[in-house]
Design a protein around this motif. Structure first.
Motif, PDB file in Angstrom:
ATOM      1  N   ALA A  75       0.821  -1.210   0.000  1.00 45.05           N
ATOM      2  CA  ALA A  75       0.000   0.000   0.000  1.00 45.05           C
ATOM      3  C   ALA A  75       0.857   1.263   0.000  1.00 45.05           C
ATOM      4  O   ALA A  75       0.406   2.326  -0.386  1.00 45.05           O
ATOM      5  CB  ALA A  75      -0.935   0.008   1.201  1.00 45.05           C
ATOM      6  N   LYS A  76       2.123   1.137   0.439  1.00 52.81           N
ATOM      7  CA  LYS A  76       3.031   2.284   0.406  1.00 52.81           C
ATOM      8  C   LYS A  76       3.464   2.594  -1.009  1.00 52.81           C
ATOM      9  O   LYS A  76       4.008   3.664  -1.266  1.00 52.81           O
ATOM     10  CB  LYS A  76       4.316   1.955   1.176  1.00 52.81           C
ATOM     11  CG  LYS A  76       4.231   1.995   2.668  1.00 52.81           C
ATOM     12  CD  LYS A  76       5.654   1.824   3.190  1.00 52.81           C
ATOM     13  CE  LYS A  76       5.716   1.331   4.596  1.00 52.81           C
ATOM     14  NZ  LYS A  76       7.119   1.090   4.992  1.00 52.81           N
TER      15      LYS A  76
ATOM     16  N   LEU B  22      -6.947   0.982  -4.310  1.00 54.03           N
ATOM     17  CA  LEU B  22      -5.483   1.033  -4.348  1.00 54.03           C
ATOM     18  C   LEU B  22      -4.896  -0.105  -5.187  1.00 54.03           C
ATOM     19  O   LEU B  22      -3.685  -0.274  -5.238  1.00 54.03           O
ATOM     20  CB  LEU B  22      -4.909   0.952  -2.926  1.00 54.03           C
ATOM     21  CG  LEU B  22      -5.046   2.203  -2.067  1.00 54.03           C
ATOM     22  CD1 LEU B  22      -4.204   2.083  -0.827  1.00 54.03           C
ATOM     23  CD2 LEU B  22      -4.630   3.433  -2.839  1.00 54.03           C
TER      24      LEU B  22
ATOM     25  N   ARG C 114       1.602   1.583  -8.642  1.00 53.62           N
ATOM     26  CA  ARG C 114       2.563   1.785  -7.551  1.00 53.62           C
ATOM     27  C   ARG C 114       2.849   3.256  -7.335  1.00 53.62           C
ATOM     28  O   ARG C 114       3.042   3.703  -6.215  1.00 53.62           O
ATOM     29  CB  ARG C 114       3.863   1.062  -7.869  1.00 53.62           C
ATOM     30  CG  ARG C 114       3.938  -0.327  -7.313  1.00 53.62           C
ATOM     31  CD  ARG C 114       5.368  -0.743  -7.013  1.00 53.62           C
ATOM     32  NE  ARG C 114       6.286  -0.536  -8.103  1.00 53.62           N
ATOM     33  CZ  ARG C 114       6.556  -1.447  -9.034  1.00 53.62           C
ATOM     34  NH1 ARG C 114       5.947  -2.605  -9.003  1.00 53.62           N
ATOM     35  NH2 ARG C 114       7.430  -1.214  -9.967  1.00 53.62           N
TER      36      ARG C 114
ATOM     37  N   ARG D 197      -0.096   4.502  -5.270  1.00 54.95           N
ATOM     38  CA  ARG D 197      -0.243   3.960  -3.921  1.00 54.95           C
ATOM     39  C   ARG D 197       0.637   4.675  -2.914  1.00 54.95           C
ATOM     40  O   ARG D 197       1.841   4.802  -3.107  1.00 54.95           O
ATOM     41  CB  ARG D 197       0.168   2.490  -3.906  1.00 54.95           C
ATOM     42  CG  ARG D 197      -0.937   1.560  -4.234  1.00 54.95           C
ATOM     43  CD  ARG D 197      -0.403   0.143  -4.039  1.00 54.95           C
ATOM     44  NE  ARG D 197      -0.984  -0.726  -5.027  1.00 54.95           N
ATOM     45  CZ  ARG D 197      -0.315  -1.634  -5.722  1.00 54.95           C
ATOM     46  NH1 ARG D 197       0.974  -1.805  -5.529  1.00 54.95           N
ATOM     47  NH2 ARG D 197      -0.950  -2.387  -6.576  1.00 54.95           N
ATOM     48  N   GLY D 198       0.048   5.114  -1.843  1.00 61.69           N
ATOM     49  CA  GLY D 198       0.831   5.748  -0.790  1.00 61.69           C
ATOM     50  C   GLY D 198       1.215   7.172  -1.144  1.00 61.69           C
ATOM     51  O   GLY D 198       1.823   7.870  -0.351  1.00 61.69           O
TER      52      GLY D 198
ATOM     53  N   MET E 193      -3.597   4.352   2.529  1.00 61.16           N
ATOM     54  CA  MET E 193      -4.533   3.556   3.296  1.00 61.16           C
ATOM     55  C   MET E 193      -3.993   3.362   4.712  1.00 61.16           C
ATOM     56  O   MET E 193      -2.809   3.181   4.923  1.00 61.16           O
ATOM     57  CB  MET E 193      -4.720   2.200   2.612  1.00 61.16           C
ATOM     58  CG  MET E 193      -5.940   1.465   3.066  1.00 61.16           C
ATOM     59  SD  MET E 193      -6.497   0.332   1.762  1.00 61.16           S
ATOM     60  CE  MET E 193      -7.839  -0.467   2.608  1.00 61.16           C
TER      61      MET E 193
ATOM     62  N   GLU F 200      10.911   4.953   4.441  1.00 61.72           N
ATOM     63  CA  GLU F 200      10.768   4.142   3.234  1.00 61.72           C
ATOM     64  C   GLU F 200       9.550   4.588   2.421  1.00 61.72           C
ATOM     65  O   GLU F 200       9.605   4.703   1.189  1.00 61.72           O
ATOM     66  CB  GLU F 200      10.626   2.675   3.647  1.00 61.72           C
ATOM     67  CG  GLU F 200      10.582   1.712   2.493  1.00 61.72           C
ATOM     68  CD  GLU F 200      10.343   0.293   2.955  1.00 61.72           C
ATOM     69  OE1 GLU F 200       9.506   0.086   3.856  1.00 61.72           O
ATOM     70  OE2 GLU F 200      10.985  -0.618   2.413  1.00 61.72           O
ATOM     71  N   ALA F 201       8.451   4.848   3.143  1.00 64.51           N
ATOM     72  CA  ALA F 201       7.227   5.288   2.467  1.00 64.51           C
ATOM     73  C   ALA F 201       7.449   6.630   1.774  1.00 64.51           C
ATOM     74  O   ALA F 201       6.899   6.897   0.713  1.00 64.51           O
ATOM     75  CB  ALA F 201       6.076   5.394   3.465  1.00 64.51           C
TER      76      ALA F 201
ATOM     77  N   VAL G 213      10.144   6.165  -1.398  1.00 64.01           N
ATOM     78  CA  VAL G 213       9.691   5.460  -2.594  1.00 64.01           C
ATOM     79  C   VAL G 213       8.985   6.426  -3.545  1.00 64.01           C
ATOM     80  O   VAL G 213       8.995   6.234  -4.760  1.00 64.01           O
ATOM     81  CB  VAL G 213       8.807   4.244  -2.229  1.00 64.01           C
ATOM     82  CG1 VAL G 213       7.478   4.655  -1.651  1.00 64.01           C
ATOM     83  CG2 VAL G 213       8.588   3.353  -3.436  1.00 64.01           C
ATOM     84  N   HIS G 214       8.421   7.516  -3.005  1.00 62.97           N
ATOM     85  CA  HIS G 214       7.774   8.491  -3.881  1.00 62.97           C
ATOM     86  C   HIS G 214       8.589   9.778  -4.015  1.00 62.97           C
ATOM     87  O   HIS G 214       8.179  10.714  -4.689  1.00 62.97           O
ATOM     88  CB  HIS G 214       6.372   8.815  -3.371  1.00 62.97           C
ATOM     89  CG  HIS G 214       5.468   7.618  -3.425  1.00 62.97           C
ATOM     90  ND1 HIS G 214       5.094   7.032  -4.607  1.00 62.97           N
ATOM     91  CD2 HIS G 214       4.904   6.871  -2.447  1.00 62.97           C
ATOM     92  CE1 HIS G 214       4.309   5.988  -4.363  1.00 62.97           C
ATOM     93  NE2 HIS G 214       4.185   5.866  -3.066  1.00 62.97           N
TER      94      HIS G 214
ATOM     95  N   MET H  76       2.332   7.410   8.653  1.00 59.83           N
ATOM     96  CA  MET H  76       2.849   6.755   7.460  1.00 59.83           C
ATOM     97  C   MET H  76       1.902   6.972   6.286  1.00 59.83           C
ATOM     98  O   MET H  76       2.340   7.195   5.157  1.00 59.83           O
ATOM     99  CB  MET H  76       3.027   5.263   7.730  1.00 59.83           C
ATOM    100  CG  MET H  76       3.894   4.578   6.729  1.00 59.83           C
ATOM    101  SD  MET H  76       4.619   3.093   7.433  1.00 59.83           S
ATOM    102  CE  MET H  76       3.318   1.943   7.154  1.00 59.83           C
TER     103      MET H  76
END
Lengths: 334, 364
Positions: free
Chosen positions: A237-238, B70, B100, B103-104, B109, B130-131, B134-135, B183
């Motif tokens: 979900a991340k 998602l 991807r 998501r996040g 979520m 990390e969250a 990744v973006h 998060m």
């Protein structure tokens, strides 16, 4: 943490002492007389009852087992003189006795034989960890697919073939009949490390490949369970990539039980890879112990192998406990 | 709310256009026992700054439909049809790579059991960073860590500079849920789906978490989908409510309408099942009899018919044979219900309300 290690070391020591005493006692109280082969091999004159009794006395076999064990333990700490039949040997500390068969110092023989066993155990473990864990992860990632089902059924077939048969077939076909692995065996690492490597390559591969299905299935099971956990859904979900989810989040959690099982297996391997050593003609701990059990039995050698085996297994258990705490922050030891 | 099906797809959302538009969503899972109809013909939409509450029992399809937003379902096992638009972008059938990116980032979520939903072996700071990373691939680890501390501070975790290096099990339940929220919000998502975020918490902590979510919503102006089985949470948080039963929407309206003038017997049942601490001790708590139907073989009529105590009021046993459409209720205007009852409002006032809240019905 320190207290834990000390407590564990003490209890480990107790386990080792008990194991060695048990072997000692079994041997003493068993039906075979250790003095008999010595008496028989004396050559020339026949083994008369008087002669046998004299040899028993010289070897200390007339004394109670506890006393004999005490003498043995004292030898480890301080060294001692060992009398077998007519001959007397000077055995330096740590003295594990004099082998009845070869009449060499057990400690010295042990030093020579422990190296190939460790090399095989390490080499084999690397092979089965790499193959087993990789295949297990791939199967878990594609669970339910044809490849996954092939792995599960294939590993069942491989693990139902007796290990000595795999060893024997590998040796027959890869060493004897073809020249793929021409020089299998142990060549001292101090002389020619390259030759040592090529000589042990086949035994390590056979040991590793034969054990890898077990690890593949175990890894697959752990991974499948982990991949169903909530934190894997969170990781997805991340927006993390599939590989990161699988190898970082999934494997990190599945690794803990795998490492635990591996630690115990590795300790057992270090205690002697009996079939591998026997079939490939490698003078390691396993083969040494096997020969010591076969008639004529060799008490000092047997005790030494049990002692070494117990030490390896106890140490690997201790390491597993410590590593477990490092891997799982929830069970950090206080 | 279902009229957006023909709306032109635009990459940016204007003020009034809903940020999340779900249209005719159907999710099915093939299993060894047959096809599970988890979600059937579901449509709803949420604007930025608004909260939609989705209520229903376990297995009513509320989580399944939100996971579809998602794209978290296994594409090999879930069959998803219909349309889901997040910020104008169609999500159904979107490639895993594009999914991807979303998501996040645009949509995040929050899960219910934070102890299970956070990785037990990684420090919370690492999981937050990390969250973020990744973006934000250009950000340094130091920046990501600073962002993690900032978010922990924002969700009310005391001493975030040191707590950032703790593991999830070292937090209390409420603090852990705050970490989860931090998060979810670390990339400023426009859509936040909260899947029973307070279910595993003490009631006092529940209220704090709901307050926090409302604060953050005001601050970030995000659209929130709040999934819950707790009408108390809905009353506190939601602007609009959708009641789900057996994979379908059975009633939809503003929170006020649903709480005061519900017209679907299942919603009545939910209201009657709430223990009310302030009411007379003689008030009966009325549980809904029976269990939800199997999702393998949905009944031909109304899914709630076997459990409905009002089915005899509909002529010709229609409830057992014909699935009611989702139609405007008697008070019209955005209030939708999936029920054959024609005089539902009066039945509620005369038969149901006295059980639910005797005091208010006497005043009427």
């Amino acid at each position: 943490m320190f207290g834990f290690v000390v407590r564990r070391l003490l209890s480990s020591l107790l386990v080792i002492l008990l194991a060695s005493f048990a072997v000692f006692a079994l041997f003493y109280l068993g039906p075979n007389n250790p003095a008999q082969p010595v008496c028989d091999s004396a050559g020339g004159s026949r083994c008369t009852p008087e002669r046998l009794e004299a040899i028993e006395k010289s070897m200390g076999l007339d004394k109670p087992v506890v006393v004999a064990y005490g003498t043995f333990m004292k030898g480890i700490v301080a060294g001692r003189e060992v009398t077998i039949g007519a001959a007397t040997y000077d055995c330096d500390a740590p003295c594990l006795g004099i082998a009845y068969g070869s009449r060499g110092e057990v400690t010295e023989e042990l030093k020579g034989r422990i190296v190939p066993t460790i090399l095989i155990a390490v080499g084999g473990s690397i092979v089965y960890l790499v193959i087993g864990v990789t295949v297990g992860i791939m199967a878990a990632a594609r669970r339910g697919s044809l490849g996954d089902r092939l792995l599960v059924s294939g590993s069942l077939i491989v693990s139902s073939i007796p290990y000595y048969l795999i060893c024997l077939l590998a040796w027959l076909y890869l060493t004897l009949k073809t020249d793929i692995f021409p020089e299998t065996g142990y060549f001292p690492i101090t002389e020619d490390p390259l030759k040592t490597f090529s000589g042990l390559l086949l035994p390590c591969l056979v040991l590793g490949i034969a054990s890898s299905p077990v690890y593949a299935r175990y890894t697959r099971g752990q991974m499948v369970e982990t991949l169903g956990d909530d934190y894997i859904r969170t990781a997805r979900a991340k927006g993390l990539g599939g590989r990161t989810v699988l190898l970082k989040h999934g494997l990190r959690a599945a690794m803990v039980p795998i490492v635990t099982i591996f630690g115990l297996d590795f300790g057992i391997l270090l205690a002697g890879t009996v079939f591998t050593e026997k079939i490939f003609g490698i003078d390691g701990i396993g083969r040494w112990g096997l020969d010591a059990i076969s008639a004529p039995q060799d008490l000092p050698v047997l005790t030494a192998t049990v002692l070494v085996g117990a030490i390896f297994i106890v140490i690997s258990n201790l390491i597993v406990d410590l590593v477990y705490g490092a891997l799982d922050p929830r069970v950090r030891l206080g | 709310m279902t009229t957006t099906a023909n709306a032109p797809a635009s990459s940016s959302t204007s003020g009034n256009e809903p940020y999340l538009v779900v249209d005719d969503l159907t999710v099915k899972f093939p299993t060894a026992d047959g096809l599970v109809h988890a979600v059937s013909n579901l449509s709803y939409s949420v604007e930025l700054g608004k909260t939609l509450g989705i209520v229903g029992e376990s297995g009513s399809g509320k989580s399944v439909s939100s996971m579809a937003v998602l794209g978290l379902h296994d594409t090999r096992s879930a069959r998803i049809t219909g349309s889901i638009k997040v910020g104008g972008q169609e999500v159904v059938g979107l490639s895993e790579g594009k999914m991807r990116e979303m998501r996040g980032n645009k949509a995040a979520m929050i899960f219910q059991d934070a102890l299970a939903a956070l990785h037990p072996f990684f420090r919370v700071g690492a999981q937050l960073a990390e969250a973020y990373l990744v973006h934000h691939p250009d950000a340094s680890k130091k920046q990501a860590r600073a962002r993690a501390v900032e978010m922990l501070d924002r969700v009310g975790i005391p001493e975030p500079h040191s707590r950032v290096d703790d593991y999830p099990h070292q937090f209390s339940g409420g603090m852990r849920q705050r970490v989860m929220i931090a998060m979810g919000l670390i990339n400023d998502p426009s859509l936040l789906i909260a899947d029973e975020p307070t279910t595993a918490l003490d009631v006092t902590v529940q209220a704090q978490i709901l307050d926090l979510l409302q604060d953050l919503q005001r601050e970030f102006n995000s659209a929130i989908v709040m999934i819950t089985h707790d009408l108390g949470v809905i009353a506190e948080m939601a602007d609009d409510v959708m009641v789900m039963y057996s994979g379908r929407a059975v009633e939809y309206g503003t929170v006020r309408t649903i709480m005061t003038k519900p017209e679907m017997p299942y919603t009545w049942g939910l209201l009657s099942s709430i223990p009310d601490v302030s009411s007379d001790v003689n008030t009966k708590m009325v549980p809904i009899p029976g269990t939800p139907p199997s999702l393998l073989t949905p009944p031909p009529g109304c899914a709630f018919e076997p459990r409905c105590t009002h089915r005899d009021k509909v002529a010709g046993g229609l409830c057992g044979t014909a699935l009611p459409e989702l139609r405007p209720a008697s008070d019209g205007h955005g209030h939708l219900k999936r029920c054959h009852l024609t005089d539902a409002d009066s039945i509620f006032q005369t038969e149901v309300l006295p059980d639910v809240a005797p005091a208010t019905s006497e005043e009427n």
